[in-house]
Design a protein around this motif. Sequence first.
Motif, PDB file in Angstrom:
ATOM      1  N   GLU A   1     -20.444 -55.531  21.471  1.00 24.01           N
ATOM      2  CA  GLU A   1     -20.548 -55.000  22.445  1.00 24.01           C
ATOM      3  C   GLU A   1     -18.521 -55.249  22.577  1.00 24.01           C
ATOM      4  OE1 GLU A   1     -22.344 -56.717  25.794  1.00 24.01           O
ATOM      5  OE2 GLU A   1     -24.333 -55.325  24.783  1.00 24.01           O
ATOM      6  N   LEU A   2     -18.000 -55.910  21.752  1.00 20.54           N
ATOM      7  CA  LEU A   2     -16.622 -55.468  21.677  1.00 20.54           C
ATOM      8  C   LEU A   2     -16.258 -54.932  21.383  1.00 20.54           C
ATOM      9  CD1 LEU A   2     -15.155 -57.921  22.699  1.00 20.54           C
ATOM     10  CD2 LEU A   2     -15.015 -59.178  20.406  1.00 20.54           C
TER      11      LEU A   2
ATOM     12  N   PHE B   1     -15.475 -53.208  24.494  1.00 13.28           N
ATOM     13  CA  PHE B   1     -15.382 -53.815  25.703  1.00 13.28           C
ATOM     14  C   PHE B   1     -13.582 -53.394  25.316  1.00 13.28           C
ATOM     15  CE2 PHE B   1     -18.850 -55.849  27.029  1.00 13.28           C
ATOM     16  CZ  PHE B   1     -18.801 -55.556  28.127  1.00 13.28           C
ATOM     17  N   LEU B   2     -13.324 -54.120  23.994  1.00 12.00           N
ATOM     18  CA  LEU B   2     -11.906 -54.048  23.914  1.00 12.00           C
ATOM     19  C   LEU B   2     -10.536 -52.228  23.624  1.00 12.00           C
ATOM     20  CD1 LEU B   2     -11.320 -56.252  21.004  1.00 12.00           C
ATOM     21  CD2 LEU B   2     -10.696 -56.603  23.680  1.00 12.00           C
TER      22      LEU B   2
ATOM     23  N   ALA C   1     -17.442 -60.531  26.802  1.00 12.63           N
ATOM     24  CA  ALA C   1     -17.687 -59.817  25.649  1.00 12.63           C
ATOM     25  C   ALA C   1     -16.363 -61.062  24.410  1.00 12.63           C
ATOM     26  CB  ALA C   1     -16.981 -58.786  25.460  1.00 12.63           C
TER      27      ALA C   1
ATOM     28  N   ARG D   1     -23.408 -59.560  16.034  1.00  7.84           N
ATOM     29  CA  ARG D   1     -23.289 -59.979  17.325  1.00  7.84           C
ATOM     30  C   ARG D   1     -22.146 -59.879  18.756  1.00  7.84           C
ATOM     31  NH1 ARG D   1     -22.562 -65.170  19.831  1.00  7.84           N
ATOM     32  NH2 ARG D   1     -21.358 -66.151  18.364  1.00  7.84           N
ATOM     33  N   TYR D   2     -21.331 -59.350  18.277  1.00  6.58           N
ATOM     34  CA  TYR D   2     -20.241 -59.203  18.404  1.00  6.58           C
ATOM     35  C   TYR D   2     -19.604 -57.188  18.542  1.00  6.58           C
ATOM     36  CZ  TYR D   2     -17.921 -63.945  18.745  1.00  6.58           C
ATOM     37  OH  TYR D   2     -17.514 -65.029  19.364  1.00  6.58           O
TER      38      TYR D   2
ATOM     39  N   PHE E   1     -16.052 -59.254  32.840  1.00 10.27           N
ATOM     40  CA  PHE E   1     -17.010 -58.473  31.664  1.00 10.27           C
ATOM     41  C   PHE E   1     -15.814 -58.184  30.397  1.00 10.27           C
ATOM     42  CE2 PHE E   1     -19.080 -56.559  35.211  1.00 10.27           C
ATOM     43  CZ  PHE E   1     -20.342 -56.686  34.676  1.00 10.27           C
ATOM     44  N   LEU E   2     -14.656 -58.093  30.409  1.00 12.15           N
ATOM     45  CA  LEU E   2     -13.952 -58.348  29.194  1.00 12.15           C
ATOM     46  C   LEU E   2     -14.175 -59.638  28.231  1.00 12.15           C
ATOM     47  CD1 LEU E   2     -12.248 -56.980  27.107  1.00 12.15           C
ATOM     48  CD2 LEU E   2     -10.263 -57.492  28.749  1.00 12.15           C
TER      49      LEU E   2
ATOM     50  N   SER F   1     -23.730 -61.021  26.144  1.00 13.81           N
ATOM     51  CA  SER F   1     -24.072 -59.770  26.133  1.00 13.81           C
ATOM     52  C   SER F   1     -23.196 -59.226  27.219  1.00 13.81           C
ATOM     53  CB  SER F   1     -25.155 -59.079  25.259  1.00 13.81           C
ATOM     54  OG  SER F   1     -26.132 -59.796  25.979  1.00 13.81           O
ATOM     55  N   ARG F   2     -23.146 -58.018  27.695  1.00 17.40           N
ATOM     56  CA  ARG F   2     -23.297 -56.679  29.292  1.00 17.40           C
ATOM     57  C   ARG F   2     -24.256 -57.657  29.184  1.00 17.40           C
ATOM     58  NH1 ARG F   2     -22.594 -50.953  28.769  1.00 17.40           N
ATOM     59  NH2 ARG F   2     -22.279 -51.092  26.126  1.00 17.40           N
TER      60      ARG F   2
ATOM     61  N   TRP G   1     -12.314 -50.080  25.629  1.00 26.42           N
ATOM     62  CA  TRP G   1     -12.262 -49.812  27.279  1.00 26.42           C
ATOM     63  C   TRP G   1     -11.891 -49.817  28.379  1.00 26.42           C
ATOM     64  CZ3 TRP G   1     -13.983 -53.839  30.876  1.00 26.42           C
ATOM     65  CH2 TRP G   1     -14.655 -53.545  32.156  1.00 26.42           C
ATOM     66  N   ARG G   2     -11.267 -51.556  27.539  1.00 26.43           N
ATOM     67  CA  ARG G   2     -10.155 -52.251  27.820  1.00 26.43           C
ATOM     68  C   ARG G   2      -8.507 -51.179  27.717  1.00 26.43           C
ATOM     69  NH1 ARG G   2      -7.047 -57.369  25.141  1.00 26.43           N
ATOM     70  NH2 ARG G   2      -7.345 -55.357  23.995  1.00 26.43           N
TER      71      ARG G   2
ATOM     72  N   ILE H   1     -23.761 -60.896  31.158  1.00 28.70           N
ATOM     73  CA  ILE H   1     -22.953 -61.258  32.331  1.00 28.70           C
ATOM     74  C   ILE H   1     -23.114 -60.314  33.698  1.00 28.70           C
ATOM     75  CG2 ILE H   1     -20.206 -60.611  32.752  1.00 28.70           C
ATOM     76  CD1 ILE H   1     -20.497 -59.545  29.609  1.00 28.70           C
TER      77      ILE H   1
END
Lengths: 426, 272
Positions: B24-25, B28-29, A131, B21-22, A127-128, A136-137, B31-32, A140
């Motif tokens: 969601e990143l 995610f970052l 992204a 566009r990014y 997922f990471l 997009s989620r 979250w990581r 994926i």
Amino acid sequence: MSDVAISVESLSKRYIIGHRHSKQDGIRHVIENTIRAPLQWLRKRTDQKNSEREEFWAVKDLSFEINRGEVVGIIGRNGAGKSTLLKLLSRITEPTSGRIQIDGRVASLLEVGTGFHPELTGRENIFLNGAILGMSRVEIRRKFDEIVAFSEVERFLDTPVKRYSSGMYVRLAFAVAAHLEPEILIVDEVLAVGDAQFQKKCLGKIQDVSANQGRTVLFVSHQIDSVTRLCKKTLWLNQGKLHQFGPADAVCHSYLSLDSIAGAKRHWPDQRKAPGNEWVRLESVEASSEQSTTDGFPINKRVFIKATYTVLQRGKVFVPNMHFFAEDGTLIFISHDWFSGWKNTPRPAGRYETCFTIPANFLSEGRVSVKLAISTYRPFQVHFEEPDVVAFTVVEAEDGETSRGDYAGHLPGIVRPIIPIATRVL
Amino acid sequence: MSKLIIEAGRTERQYWRDLWRYRELFYFLAWRDLLVRYKQTVVGVAWSLIRPLLTMMVLTLVFGKLGKMPSGGVPYPLLVFCGMLPWQFFSTALSESGTSLVTNSNLISKIYFPRLVVPVSSVITSFVDFLISAVFMVGMMVWYHFVPPASALLLPLFVLLAFAASLGVGLWIAALMVKYRDFRFIVPFIVQFGLYLSPVGFTSSVVPEQFRLLYSLNPMVGVIDGFRWCILGGEHLLYLPGLAISVAGVIVLVTTGIAYFRKTERTFADVI
């Protein structure tokens, strides 16, 4: 819609290589330079030569067009500008001048597993990484099963990737990138890792992506045989410039033949630009064989690598050392001058020649590149270290004894010695 | 199909569209970072409570018990924790986003994405810690039978101000850190001194009247005073000229921070 996927017009990228204090970028240097600036400005007006900043054009005036659905290989020696070109195409760095026009989404796989976090599990990393590569989620999740199936790591999905073998790591990373379904896929040297079977699978996937889905692939590799197998066209870069662009077979052939002949000798006419420091400076390096052919050096003849250099001042023990690399970048072996008479003797200033002899029937067929360094061990200091000083190609001998015998097929491996083998009836 | 033109100095037009566009990143970052932060620790997330709790105890002891500073009619620990809440957020966001580009240098030199995502998601990560501490704050208020005034409803505005202040300073430091690693040493100083220069362990009403405007140049003064006004009320009044200066300061920090970040961003991959 036009048929051109990537069009590059007089693209250039300049790096400034700093010398001396401009190399360090700490705040102290900024302050120092600000104070010095007016002085330097005055000096520069009188003396136009600026020795502290040297320009380096990693890519210079490059123009080419790549059509949709083509698989194009990019080849060239180390430092030819391949990586810079890929970085420019994937927007990691900005061009100094020129223009690139790209039609479609680009995904680049410049290094395996960039964006993977070792502490996270395989599942989390899919997922990471997805992204980070721009998926997009939802996308994926839709491709998740396909990615897992391709990577063959189902059983370890919930294990942190730091416990993965390097093969599993590569498989998972490639799987994520390959399923991004970009219109343009950029792949750099990824296949150098991973076992043969997986390499084949990746090559198959790349072929499938281009042939069946009409996607464009740019493929950088040192493995010329996979370039010829995979790519219809090949772009050969030399010192940041386009050297040749055309059908893969023709370009790769001339690349290999040029490399084995012209690459065998290197000379630095301008000593100020030669590798070295205030103690020692390299003058030339030459690879030769007892019996050289147009194709390269026969496997059953000795190879000599001769380095000529100047010791500029007395007082150090110099240990020249050579590192031999196979085509795919694997280090074959390192050898340092520990046995000649100069082992513990500080050398007087003067010109010296050191010759390394590689025994016959030792290296395997293929291109071998040599890195040369001159070091001092007590206290440890590397005076210079120059990758790719010379390269040569070892070829099968036309006559005489080799370990191949009567076998005519492909013999892999980075060395191919004749070793004593005894069989007796029990 | 998207058509993309890459030229020197032309990335600007694409940038904001890419950022969207990014989007969601960001998630995610953050979250990581959250997942990784407490891996291989024994008490895990509890660390995000232990740190402010211990600091609160020390500050209460030093300023409240030994220094006998006025608390404005509320229990001293409550006063301190109310200041700790935004300060802890600001200081972790600052140090995390400051180093974020350098710690993610492998991403930056190998993959394209709008670099702004990196420091912003570090601020988001610290915001999660802030929320955990906020829950603890509610628990403390229950313990002291403290009922917040109606002004508590305005708290989100000051949370926003705290977020903006952290982001502004974070962007500056992140961009500067790429080139000048000196900031690796400067940031701990800012955090250490800031704790005492900002009204965390005491109320800003102890600052002499003639210096209060000057004192408000520290953007966290406005934020912390705002928090106290919202949550504690009573004698904790808003000093409006000071708040105005803090807000203006934060706006300047964020806009210049984004501008400087954008300006240096194009060379990150070459310098880092």
